[in-house]
Design an enzyme around this catalytic site. Structure first.
Site: not given
Ligand code: AMP
Length: 282
Positions: A158, A191-192, A36-37, A41-42, A154
């Site tokens: 992961q 989101s950071r 979320g947020a 990019g998402h 990004k």
């Protein structure tokens, strides 16, 4: 756009999406996992998934299992209404919003621990993080039955952890990697970033610029150890506290001293209270 919050709802929403898909291929249902947020990019992941012709399920779940004891889960930004509006506008077909009790119901007792690429870097800085990520992503695959999934470059480590898991567990999901979306300054969207002060925002793009400078020198044949040490020094001089700047083999994430076929420069550095990550191909 359908909104699902329970297992019954996600089963029915994904069954309907599959029926409406133009093809019966497994990949005609694509998953975009997020916390979320949502930012551009998402939404680029959603766009990339849609561009394949698939019906798209975007999950929003702030996964407690991937936060460390010293990491503030409660500080993680949440904006469900804003996220749903963005997904709707992006043409997402299903929003999957499981609660913690749906993701980890009573009696839940299975964790997925991936070795290999999860060692080192974020895995070392955040013990248990990739077990949390792998476990929740495997659950999301099972819950949605998606045959394709989209992840951002990004979070390079992961992606390699997920690829390893999919290969090792023979999961029938095609993993797609979408290039990092950046602000005009070069700063990777995250989101950071909202936690950066105005002064830090001016400095933050230096992380990407430093990686690009290092990549140019590596391609020119400069010694990797010198290039990496100087990149860390350059970051320190700008006010970052670098955690690592490393040259690795792109899939295994093994550190390398000499460029091979597929290489990646990975960096993590703290700027004020914000830990910024970035990586580029070399
Ligand atoms: P998150 O919500 O931070 O867990 O991220 C969800 C997905 O969005 C992950 O696959 C991220 O790699 C991806 N993502 C986050 N930021 C970006 C970005 N700037 N560009 C492309 N993908 C991103």
């Amino acid at each position: 756009m359908q909104i699902a919050r329970s297992m019954a709802e996600i089963r029915s929403a994904t069954a309907q999406a599959r029926q409406n898909a133009t093809s019966s291929d497994a990949e005609s249902l694509a998953l975009v996992p997020t916390m979320g947020a949502l930012h551009a990019g998402h939404l680029e992941l959603v766009r990339a998934a849609k561009a394949t012709g698939a019906k798209v399920v975007t999950s929003i779940f702030v996964n407690p299992l991937q936060f460390g004891a010293n990491e503030d889960l409660s500080r993680y930004p949440r904006d469900e209404a804003g996220d749903l509006a963005k997904l709707q506008a992006a043409g997402c077909d299903v929003a999957w919003l499981p609660g913690v009790d749906v993701m980890y119901p009573p009696g839940d007792a299975t964790l997925i621990s991936v070795g290999g690429p999860s060692a080192g870097f974020e895995g070392a800085a955040r013990p248990g993080h990739f077990t949390g990520v792998a476990t929740v992503v495997a659950k999301l695959f099972g819950q949605t039955g998606a045959g394709a999934a989209f992840f951002g470059a990004k979070d390079w480590q992961q992606v390699q952890v997920i690829r390893r898991m999919v290969e090792d567990l023979c999961l029938p999901v095609a993993i797609n990697v979408v290039p990092t979306m950046r602000e005009a300054s070069g700063l990777a969207m995250s989101s950071r970033n909202r936690f950066l002060s105005d002064e830090e925002r001016v400095v933050a793009p230096a992380l990407y610029a430093t990686l690009n400078d290092a990549a140019i020198r590596l391609r020119a044949g400069d010694k990797a150890a010198d290039v990496l040490a100087q990149a860390e020094a350059a970051l320190r001089a700008r006010g970052f506290v670098p955690d690592y700047v490393s040259l690795v083999e792109a899939r295994s994430l093994q550190p390398i001293a000499v460029l091979g076929a597929e290489n990646r420069l990975l960096a993590a550095a703290r700027l004020g209270s914000v830990r910024l990550l970035d990586n580029i191909e070399v």
